[in-house]
Design an enzyme around this catalytic site. Sequence first.
Site, mmCIF file in Angstrom:
data_model
loop_
_atom_site.group_PDB
_atom_site.id
_atom_site.type_symbol
_atom_site.label_atom_id
_atom_site.label_comp_id
_atom_site.label_asym_id
_atom_site.label_seq_id
_atom_site.Cartn_x
_atom_site.Cartn_y
_atom_site.Cartn_z
ATOM 1 N N CYS A 46 0.814 -1.222 0.000
ATOM 2 C CA CYS A 46 0.000 0.000 0.000
ATOM 3 C C CYS A 46 0.850 1.275 0.000
ATOM 4 O O CYS A 46 0.314 2.370 -0.163
ATOM 5 C CB CYS A 46 -0.951 -0.011 1.190
ATOM 6 S SG CYS A 46 -2.060 -1.417 1.151
ATOM 7 N N HIS A 83 -3.271 7.017 2.298
ATOM 8 C CA HIS A 83 -3.694 5.688 1.838
ATOM 9 C C HIS A 83 -5.044 5.367 2.473
ATOM 10 O O HIS A 83 -5.238 5.541 3.677
ATOM 11 C CB HIS A 83 -2.638 4.661 2.243
ATOM 12 C CG HIS A 83 -3.097 3.250 2.083
ATOM 13 N ND1 HIS A 83 -3.660 2.776 0.913
ATOM 14 C CD2 HIS A 83 -3.108 2.202 2.953
ATOM 15 C CE1 HIS A 83 -3.977 1.506 1.062
ATOM 16 N NE2 HIS A 83 -3.663 1.136 2.287
ATOM 17 N N ASN A 138 -10.122 -0.584 0.381
ATOM 18 C CA ASN A 138 -8.664 -0.466 0.268
ATOM 19 C C ASN A 138 -8.212 -1.134 -1.039
ATOM 20 O O ASN A 138 -8.213 -2.360 -1.143
ATOM 21 C CB ASN A 138 -8.020 -1.138 1.487
ATOM 22 C CG ASN A 138 -6.503 -1.085 1.475
ATOM 23 O OD1 ASN A 138 -5.889 -0.769 0.459
ATOM 24 N ND2 ASN A 138 -5.897 -1.417 2.598
HETATM 25 N N1 ACO Z 1 -17.471 -8.557 10.778
HETATM 26 C C1 ACO Z 1 -17.870 -8.755 12.033
HETATM 27 N N2 ACO Z 1 -16.999 -8.946 13.056
HETATM 28 C C2 ACO Z 1 -15.703 -8.946 12.748
HETATM 29 C C3 ACO Z 1 -15.220 -8.748 11.443
HETATM 30 C C4 ACO Z 1 -16.169 -8.546 10.435
HETATM 31 N N3 ACO Z 1 -15.812 -8.348 9.145
HETATM 32 N N4 ACO Z 1 -13.869 -8.771 11.466
HETATM 33 C C5 ACO Z 1 -13.501 -8.977 12.742
HETATM 34 N N5 ACO Z 1 -14.618 -9.093 13.517
HETATM 35 C C6 ACO Z 1 -14.692 -9.319 14.944
HETATM 36 C C7 ACO Z 1 -13.458 -9.984 15.503
HETATM 37 O O1 ACO Z 1 -13.523 -11.389 15.343
HETATM 38 C C8 ACO Z 1 -13.512 -9.560 16.938
HETATM 39 O O2 ACO Z 1 -14.433 -10.381 17.604
HETATM 40 P P1 ACO Z 1 -14.154 -10.878 19.117
HETATM 41 O O3 ACO Z 1 -14.091 -9.606 19.923
HETATM 42 O O4 ACO Z 1 -15.331 -11.731 19.412
HETATM 43 O O5 ACO Z 1 -12.853 -11.606 19.054
HETATM 44 C C9 ACO Z 1 -14.118 -8.158 16.886
HETATM 45 O O6 ACO Z 1 -14.753 -8.060 15.607
HETATM 46 C C10 ACO Z 1 -13.103 -7.036 16.997
HETATM 47 O O7 ACO Z 1 -12.001 -7.325 16.135
HETATM 48 P P2 ACO Z 1 -10.778 -6.348 16.019
HETATM 49 O O8 ACO Z 1 -9.746 -6.977 15.146
HETATM 50 O O9 ACO Z 1 -10.387 -5.887 17.378
HETATM 51 O O10 ACO Z 1 -11.460 -5.111 15.249
HETATM 52 P P3 ACO Z 1 -10.853 -3.699 15.017
HETATM 53 O O11 ACO Z 1 -11.693 -2.692 15.654
HETATM 54 O O12 ACO Z 1 -9.366 -3.671 15.285
HETATM 55 O O13 ACO Z 1 -11.033 -3.514 13.445
HETATM 56 C C11 ACO Z 1 -9.783 -3.678 11.395
HETATM 57 C C12 ACO Z 1 -10.421 -4.446 12.561
HETATM 58 C C13 ACO Z 1 -10.858 -2.937 10.667
HETATM 59 C C14 ACO Z 1 -9.109 -4.686 10.481
HETATM 60 C C15 ACO Z 1 -8.722 -2.676 11.947
HETATM 61 O O14 ACO Z 1 -7.889 -3.350 12.856
HETATM 62 C C16 ACO Z 1 -7.871 -2.062 10.879
HETATM 63 O O15 ACO Z 1 -8.337 -1.261 10.076
HETATM 64 N N6 ACO Z 1 -6.574 -2.364 10.865
HETATM 65 C C17 ACO Z 1 -5.663 -1.725 9.896
HETATM 66 C C18 ACO Z 1 -5.711 -2.367 8.553
HETATM 67 C C19 ACO Z 1 -4.860 -1.546 7.601
HETATM 68 O O16 ACO Z 1 -4.679 -0.365 7.771
HETATM 69 N N7 ACO Z 1 -4.266 -2.129 6.594
HETATM 70 C C20 ACO Z 1 -3.440 -1.264 5.741
HETATM 71 C C21 ACO Z 1 -2.451 -1.945 5.068
HETATM 72 S S1 ACO Z 1 -3.108 -2.917 3.792
HETATM 73 C C22 ACO Z 1 -1.785 -3.398 2.761
HETATM 74 O O17 ACO Z 1 -0.660 -3.003 2.892
HETATM 75 C C23 ACO Z 1 -2.093 -4.382 1.690
#
Ligand code: ACO
Length: 333
Positions: free
Chosen positions: A109, A252, A282
């Site tokens: 990214c 990004h 993304n």
């Molecule tokens: N739908 C419903 N529930 C979900 C989903 C979903 N799609 N995905 C995860 N959950 C659940 C998890 O299982 C977890 O459940 P639990 O509490 O029972 O274990 C709960 O939701 C919370 O999960 P978290 O991982 O803590 O959620 P978070 O608030 O951190 O959001 C996310 C996740 C959106 C992925 C976030 O962490 C994020 O944006 N991270 C950065 C990603 C990024 O920036 N990537 C950029 C680089 S990409 C590249 O280089 C190719």
Amino acid sequence: MALVGSGSAVPAFAVSNTRLSERVDTSDDWIRSRTGIAERRICGPDEPLTPLATRAAEAALAHAGWQAEDLDLILMATSSPDDLFGTAPRVQGALGAKHAVAFDLTAACSGFLFALITAGQYLRSGAMRRALVIGADQLSRWVDWDDRTTCVLFGDGAAAVAVEACPAEADGLLGFRMRSDGTRNGCLTLAQTERHHSVLSGVDAQIGGFAPLRMNGQEVYKFAVREVPAVLKELLESTGTDPGALNWLLLHQANQRILDAVADRFAIPHERVLSNLASYGNTSAATIPLMLDEAVKDGRIQPGDLIASSGFGAGLSWGGALLRWSGPQAAAA
Ligand code: ACO
């Protein structure tokens, strides 16, 4: 280096959050509230990356008022090539850019930002005059569609920016920073699978193939909200730029919460933070030029506007660039 044209292309097929909940245990509400994404575009079975990137490139050439033969360089940032030996030459062939050298650059990214900065060095050195920098990815090929923690985040797209050599006082790359930390590589991978076969008696070789994308979302989130403000702060300080002087923050597009957190850190009003996450999710290397092209074409970004941009992602890699948009009228006569 002057930024004089932009173009983009996305697949026609949109997949809503609700449609994804037919496949994995998720909901429109969860995805919107955690990421800001409402839908994403997905390439169909007969839509590889090359035609998408070529459409984006053609649009950028047309916007700059250039012919394909004018190009010296096509630099294509991608992590999902049609050919591991390089997809940029296919785009070069499709465009008929017969004087251009074309090659891929992989930095996930951060790829577009790194490619833009790289192209700038060829132009500033006088080695080249006109370049097309493409960011294009088709991560729908590589996500695990049964992994709700990643499949809801990504989409496919391509976009390009036309850049050309210019006098130093007109240079639109006012400063940049690039960073890598391979010790944190495991946070986000699309890695070679560990499979091998016997080629000859006593001679084993690996079998090519890549595992689906794997991400520790929380670690990547923490990395982004820590490193992006830090690199932007360094960039603004080193160029003597007050955040209040920025017309736009162009980050990004990974998560709306990351965009908001970075903006708040610099007290930049949210209306100056460009976002099209809702429509495309993304698109990896494509997000920055896709957003740039949208804002240029709808008139939000005007010639002379000052833009702070930052890319971040797998590697881990991240960086920032302070840019000034010139627009097509600045293309050298
Ligand atoms: N739908 C419903 N529930 C979900 C989903 C979903 N799609 N995905 C995860 N959950 C659940 C998890 O299982 C977890 O459940 P639990 O509490 O029972 O274990 C709960 O939701 C919370 O999960 P978290 O991982 O803590 O959620 P978070 O608030 O951190 O959001 C996310 C996740 C959106 C992925 C976030 O962490 C994020 O944006 N991270 C950065 C990603 C990024 O920036 N990537 C950029 C680089 S990409 C590249 O280089 C190719």
